[in-house]
Design a protein around this motif. Structure first.
Motif, mmCIF file in Angstrom:
data_model
loop_
_atom_site.group_PDB
_atom_site.id
_atom_site.type_symbol
_atom_site.label_atom_id
_atom_site.label_comp_id
_atom_site.label_asym_id
_atom_site.label_seq_id
_atom_site.Cartn_x
_atom_site.Cartn_y
_atom_site.Cartn_z
ATOM 1 N N ALA A 73 -29.092 15.852 41.322
ATOM 2 C CA ALA A 73 -28.223 14.786 41.832
ATOM 3 C C ALA A 73 -28.540 14.579 43.300
ATOM 4 C CB ALA A 73 -26.750 15.171 41.658
ATOM 5 N N TRP A 74 -27.911 13.542 43.885
ATOM 6 C CA TRP A 74 -28.003 13.351 45.325
ATOM 7 C C TRP A 74 -26.602 13.155 45.881
ATOM 8 C CZ3 TRP A 74 -26.620 8.608 47.675
ATOM 9 C CH2 TRP A 74 -26.420 7.542 46.795
ATOM 10 N N SER A 75 -26.414 13.530 47.149
ATOM 11 C CA SER A 75 -25.086 13.460 47.747
ATOM 12 C C SER A 75 -25.120 13.046 49.213
ATOM 13 C CB SER A 75 -24.363 14.806 47.618
ATOM 14 O OG SER A 75 -25.142 15.846 48.184
ATOM 15 N N SER A 76 -26.297 12.701 49.737
ATOM 16 C CA SER A 76 -26.378 12.253 51.129
ATOM 17 C C SER A 76 -27.493 11.218 51.252
ATOM 18 C CB SER A 76 -26.647 13.426 52.072
ATOM 19 O OG SER A 76 -27.872 14.054 51.771
ATOM 20 N N HIS A 77 -27.337 10.345 52.255
ATOM 21 C CA HIS A 77 -28.358 9.322 52.500
ATOM 22 C C HIS A 77 -28.158 8.760 53.904
ATOM 23 C CE1 HIS A 77 -31.378 6.312 51.520
ATOM 24 N NE2 HIS A 77 -30.588 5.396 52.061
ATOM 25 N N GLY A 78 -29.240 8.688 54.647
ATOM 26 C CA GLY A 78 -29.196 8.102 55.969
ATOM 27 C C GLY A 78 -28.233 8.798 56.912
ATOM 28 N N GLY A 79 -28.064 10.094 56.746
ATOM 29 C CA GLY A 79 -27.168 10.853 57.599
ATOM 30 C C GLY A 79 -25.723 10.867 57.149
ATOM 31 N N LEU A 113 -27.172 20.316 48.831
ATOM 32 C CA LEU A 113 -28.558 20.122 49.259
ATOM 33 C C LEU A 113 -29.056 18.695 49.053
ATOM 34 C CD1 LEU A 113 -30.825 23.183 48.322
ATOM 35 C CD2 LEU A 113 -30.463 22.156 50.573
ATOM 36 N N SER A 114 -28.409 17.967 48.154
ATOM 37 C CA SER A 114 -28.872 16.610 47.816
ATOM 38 C C SER A 114 -30.340 16.647 47.401
ATOM 39 C CB SER A 114 -28.680 15.652 48.998
ATOM 40 O OG SER A 114 -28.786 14.313 48.592
ATOM 41 N N ILE A 115 -30.622 17.492 46.427
ATOM 42 C CA ILE A 115 -32.001 17.762 46.046
ATOM 43 C C ILE A 115 -32.666 16.540 45.404
ATOM 44 C CG2 ILE A 115 -31.758 18.611 43.661
ATOM 45 C CD1 ILE A 115 -33.323 21.140 44.692
ATOM 46 N N GLY A 116 -31.863 15.594 44.923
ATOM 47 C CA GLY A 116 -32.434 14.374 44.353
ATOM 48 C C GLY A 116 -32.463 13.208 45.310
ATOM 49 N N ASP A 140 -19.701 13.796 46.424
ATOM 50 C CA ASP A 140 -19.885 13.597 44.990
ATOM 51 C C ASP A 140 -21.321 13.947 44.648
ATOM 52 O OD1 ASP A 140 -19.328 12.963 42.374
ATOM 53 O OD2 ASP A 140 -18.538 10.964 42.823
ATOM 54 N N LEU A 141 -21.570 14.150 43.363
ATOM 55 C CA LEU A 141 -22.915 14.430 42.862
ATOM 56 C C LEU A 141 -23.355 13.194 42.089
ATOM 57 C CD1 LEU A 141 -22.187 18.080 41.712
ATOM 58 C CD2 LEU A 141 -23.564 17.403 43.678
ATOM 59 N N LEU A 142 -24.236 12.420 42.706
ATOM 60 C CA LEU A 142 -24.555 11.084 42.220
ATOM 61 C C LEU A 142 -25.831 11.075 41.382
ATOM 62 C CD1 LEU A 142 -23.623 9.390 45.570
ATOM 63 C CD2 LEU A 142 -22.293 9.322 43.455
ATOM 64 N N PRO A 143 -25.919 10.172 40.391
ATOM 65 C CA PRO A 143 -27.011 10.217 39.408
ATOM 66 C C PRO A 143 -28.313 9.628 39.938
ATOM 67 C CG PRO A 143 -25.556 8.394 38.909
ATOM 68 C CD PRO A 143 -24.925 9.133 40.053
ATOM 69 N N LEU A 144 -29.377 9.893 39.187
ATOM 70 C CA LEU A 144 -30.728 9.463 39.542
ATOM 71 C C LEU A 144 -31.365 8.701 38.386
ATOM 72 C CD1 LEU A 144 -31.978 12.928 40.815
ATOM 73 C CD2 LEU A 144 -31.456 10.976 42.268
ATOM 74 N N PRO A 183 -26.832 16.931 34.902
ATOM 75 C CA PRO A 183 -25.631 16.264 35.422
ATOM 76 C C PRO A 183 -24.683 15.827 34.315
ATOM 77 C CG PRO A 183 -27.430 14.709 35.322
ATOM 78 C CD PRO A 183 -28.004 16.034 34.883
ATOM 79 N N SER A 184 -23.448 15.495 34.720
ATOM 80 C CA SER A 184 -22.548 14.723 33.861
ATOM 81 C C SER A 184 -22.774 13.251 34.196
ATOM 82 C CB SER A 184 -21.090 15.115 34.085
ATOM 83 O OG SER A 184 -20.744 15.034 35.447
ATOM 84 N N SER A 185 -22.960 12.421 33.177
ATOM 85 C CA SER A 185 -23.368 11.031 33.395
ATOM 86 C C SER A 185 -22.290 10.062 32.943
ATOM 87 C CB SER A 185 -24.662 10.723 32.633
ATOM 88 O OG SER A 185 -25.724 11.517 33.138
#
Length: 287
Positions: free
Chosen positions: A98-104, A65-68, A109-113, A143-145
């Motif tokens: 986390a976030w996992s998508s940007h600009g389409g 979902l890339s909720i972050g 991966d599950l990326l940090p915020l 998350p794991s950081s």
């Protein structure tokens, strides 16, 4: 009313374990499935999930979902998630902080915020959107950081607590992630647990990790989910349960998936941790 998860061991379901899990679940009282693996129509995945959902509670865990993320949530993906949740009669639904998508573009991966007021407002809005679509609260996973942001103005535990206050969501406490983050960032794992809003925890996860070293020779832990749970993580689970009380405990093993008996033995160890809990809680009460 939605079903609920029992305060007992669960496993991340893998199709190769279907026959053995059905025939002899051992201590396994519930399963987790990754939502994105069940978004197709029909076929063996849907048939297996329907069969298991008739026999034990199902937790649906989303990873896409890339909720972050800074972009709006993908409404089509959210609709597909809702269909999986409905088909499974899910007892629990969770996603990652986390976030996992940007600009389409989608990143596997599950990326940090950074933990800032702006991030807090955005993530809270996304959680509200998900909960409105699903007509139920979700759990958000810590998350794991591998790094921290200098711009962060909130601690992670305070950030998560505020999200629960604003949105009514619950939390998924991944104890392995806590151990990984504490080791990588030079923090205290038990200190993190002591400040975590344990009253909002709907599930606890444990899993395996890989140990490497960084360019300075310091330990670097990677959240791999590809081996048995490490002894220090089991110890941290004991510490956590003694403070939270009994919770559903999931064993995650997503890569280099072992034979069923190996995974069942890990679930048995989680069952033992829950069985020992009354004695540990009594000891803590008198300490």
């Amino acid at each position: 009313m939605h079903p609920t998860l029992p305060n007992a061991p669960g496993i991340g379901f893998k199709p190769q374990h279907f026959a053995e899990l059905t025939a002899d679940p051992g201590p396994v009282a519930w399963i987790e499935v990754h939502a994105e693996n069940y978004m197709g129509d029909g076929g063996r995945p849907q048939a297996q999930l329907a069969h298991l959902a008739d026999r034990m509670p199902v937790s649906v865990h989303g990873v896409g979902l890339s909720i972050g993320g800074e972009d709006p949530l993908d409404r089509d993906h959210l609709d597909r998630l809702a269909r999986v949740v409905d088909r499974a009669g899910a007892a629990s639904v969770s996603e990652h902080l986390a976030w996992s998508s940007h600009g389409g573009a989608y990143f596997n991966d599950l990326l940090p915020l950074p933990y800032t007021d702006a991030t807090l407002a955005r993530v809270a809005a996304h959680i509200d959107q998900v909960q409105d679509r699903l007509a139920r609260p979700i759990l958000l996973e810590n998350p794991s950081s591998y790094l921290s942001f200098t711009e962060s103005t909130w601690s992670e535990t305070d950030f998560l607590a505020e999200l629960t206050r604003r949105t009514g969501c619950g939390l998924l406490l991944d104890v392995n992630n806590v151990f990984i983050s504490a080791t990588n960032l030079g923090l205290g794992a038990t200190d993190y647990i002591d400040t975590f809003p344990l009253d909002r925890v709907g599930e606890i996860h444990v899993g395996g990790h890989d140990r490497e070293t960084d360019e300075t020779g310091a330990p670097l832990l990677i959240d791999s989910h590809g081996k048995p749970v490490a002894d220090p993580v089991w110890t941290l689970l004991d510490y956590t349960l003694a403070r939270s009380g009994p919770r559903p405990v999931l064993v995650e093993w997503d890569n280099d998936v072992p034979d069923w008996l190996v995974l069942r033995d890990e679930a048995t160890r989680a069952a033992d941790a829950l069985d020992r809990l009354p004695e540990r809680m009594e000891t803590r009460r008198w300490a």
